[in-house]
Design an enzyme around this catalytic site. Structure first.
Site, mmCIF file in Angstrom:
data_model
loop_
_atom_site.group_PDB
_atom_site.id
_atom_site.type_symbol
_atom_site.label_atom_id
_atom_site.label_comp_id
_atom_site.label_asym_id
_atom_site.label_seq_id
_atom_site.Cartn_x
_atom_site.Cartn_y
_atom_site.Cartn_z
ATOM 1 N N ASP A 99 0.792 -1.249 0.086
ATOM 2 C CA ASP A 99 -0.152 0.037 0.093
ATOM 3 C C ASP A 99 0.839 1.268 -0.026
ATOM 4 O OD1 ASP A 99 -2.265 1.768 0.259
ATOM 5 O OD2 ASP A 99 -1.941 1.941 2.507
ATOM 6 N N SER A 100 0.469 2.264 -0.193
ATOM 7 C CA SER A 100 1.021 3.616 -0.132
ATOM 8 C C SER A 100 1.661 3.881 1.351
ATOM 9 C CB SER A 100 0.234 4.877 -0.389
ATOM 10 O OG SER A 100 -1.076 4.937 0.665
ATOM 11 N N TYR B 283 -0.761 8.344 -2.033
ATOM 12 C CA TYR B 283 -1.051 8.272 -3.470
ATOM 13 C C TYR B 283 -1.938 8.913 -3.906
ATOM 14 C CZ TYR B 283 2.501 4.444 -3.570
ATOM 15 O OH TYR B 283 3.629 3.714 -3.627
ATOM 16 N N CYS C 112 -4.516 -1.421 -1.968
ATOM 17 C CA CYS C 112 -4.733 0.079 -1.935
ATOM 18 C C CYS C 112 -5.567 0.213 -3.206
ATOM 19 C CB CYS C 112 -3.271 0.802 -2.358
ATOM 20 S SG CYS C 112 -3.312 2.589 -2.784
ATOM 21 N N ASN C 113 -6.635 0.968 -2.878
ATOM 22 C CA ASN C 113 -7.763 1.214 -3.835
ATOM 23 C C ASN C 113 -7.088 2.273 -5.064
ATOM 24 O OD1 ASN C 113 -10.581 0.551 -2.833
ATOM 25 N ND2 ASN C 113 -9.215 0.976 -1.186
ATOM 26 N N THR C 114 -6.234 3.166 -4.679
ATOM 27 C CA THR C 114 -5.719 4.264 -5.443
ATOM 28 C C THR C 114 -4.652 3.476 -6.546
ATOM 29 O OG1 THR C 114 -5.915 5.977 -3.687
ATOM 30 C CG2 THR C 114 -4.536 6.571 -5.446
ATOM 31 N N CYS D 275 -10.964 3.212 0.874
ATOM 32 C CA CYS D 275 -9.290 3.588 0.964
ATOM 33 C C CYS D 275 -8.993 2.809 2.269
ATOM 34 C CB CYS D 275 -8.989 4.963 1.431
ATOM 35 S SG CYS D 275 -7.449 5.234 1.869
ATOM 36 N N THR D 276 -7.941 1.940 1.943
ATOM 37 C CA THR D 276 -7.728 0.994 3.044
ATOM 38 C C THR D 276 -7.198 1.512 4.277
ATOM 39 O OG1 THR D 276 -5.546 0.728 2.096
ATOM 40 C CG2 THR D 276 -7.184 -0.931 1.136
ATOM 41 N N HIS D 277 -6.892 2.634 4.359
ATOM 42 C CA HIS D 277 -6.578 3.578 5.577
ATOM 43 C C HIS D 277 -7.543 3.471 6.581
ATOM 44 C CE1 HIS D 277 -2.787 4.511 3.600
ATOM 45 N NE2 HIS D 277 -2.389 5.050 4.768
#
Ligand code: DGL
Length: 258
Positions: free
Chosen positions: A13-14, A45, A76-78, A185-187
């Site tokens: 992920d970012s 990101y 990471c969705n982005t 968003c995974t965060h």
């Protein structure tokens, strides 16, 4: 990336957000060895150019493949929105899994107005528009680009002032207006409590982490690459190259996303 990663599942992920997906994968696949890479030095990101996100994704995946991973989860969705087709074309010999905002289950549950929280990039790119066209037509969907939120979560203080101020600013207009929230968003699963503080305790959350873990398990089984015995392992690495960052990642693996 020093270690031989033969047989490992690479997850990246970012930053530390992807750990919300890693948690579900470790739960479902306790005998697997996971290598998690967070690009925290270059996060977020969500507010970078398309080209940057594509280049960073390609770089990380190349590194992982060169070290022998058997599968990669783009947690990471982005990065998925920006680069999944591109990387699938390049890395044809390993299992590649991406993530997307869980709009489908939210729309199917149909419990009322849905708010999709995601990065500016995820909401801007075609992949989300296609998803919304497919699943969002018969339901009332609103979107909010959560600039600043992933960065605030990267501090590690998920109930802290910075997270709460950002969330208040972003979500106050939706108070009383929405019944479900898609955490695109995974965060964001790490700040459910702070989101409830603004939108109320009865909000229903949808995220793709458990579904991604199930998808990984089925792809591994299909390819005859699943480990059903032996000791599992999770190792962390960060582009921030700081032992404190690794310690932070480790605490996030045990942090609740309920
Ligand atoms: N965790 C990432 C996602 O799922 C993005 C956070 C960022 O902006 O870096 O979209």
């Amino acid at each position: 990336m020093k270690k031989d990663l033969n047989g490992y599942i690479g997850v990246f992920d970012s930053g530390l957000g992807g750990i919300s997906v890693l948690k579900e994968m470790v739960k479902l696949l306790p005998h697997e060895k996971f290598y998690f890479y967070g690009d925290s030095a270059r996060a977020p990101y969500g507010e970078r150019s398309l080209k940057e996100v594509q280049d960073y994704t390609m770089e990380t995946m190349n590194n992982m493949v060169n070290h022998g991973v058997k599968a990669i989860v783009v947690a990471c969705n982005t990065a998925t929105s920006a680069a999944i087709e591109m990387v699938r074309d390049v890395f044809t010999d390993i299992i590649v899994i991406g993530v997307e905002p869980a709009l489908k289950p939210a729309a199917e549950a149909n419990d009322g107005e849905i708010l999709v929280m995601a990065t500016e990039n995820t909401l801007r790119l075609d992949k989300y528009h296609e998803l919304a066209k497919t699943y969002g037509n018969h339901v009332n969907v609103k979107e909010v680009a959560c600039n600043g939120l992933a960065q605030a979560i990267e501090t590690g203080d998920v109930d802290g002032e910075e997270v709460r101020v950002v969330l208040h600013k972003l979500l106050a207009p939706y108070k009383g207006e929405v019944k479900s929230v898609v955490l695109g968003c995974t965060h964001y699963p790490f700040v459910k409590n702070a989101i409830r503080e603004v939108l109320g305790d009865d909000i229903k959350f949808y995220d793709g982490a458990a579904g991604t873990a199930r998808q990984l398990a089925s792809k591994l089984a299909e390819a005859g690459k699943i480990n059903n015995e032996g000791e599992g392992e999770v190792i962390f690495e960060s582009s921030k190259n700081d032992p404190e960052e690794i310690a932070l990642y480790e605490t996030f693996l045990n942090k609740s996303t309920d």
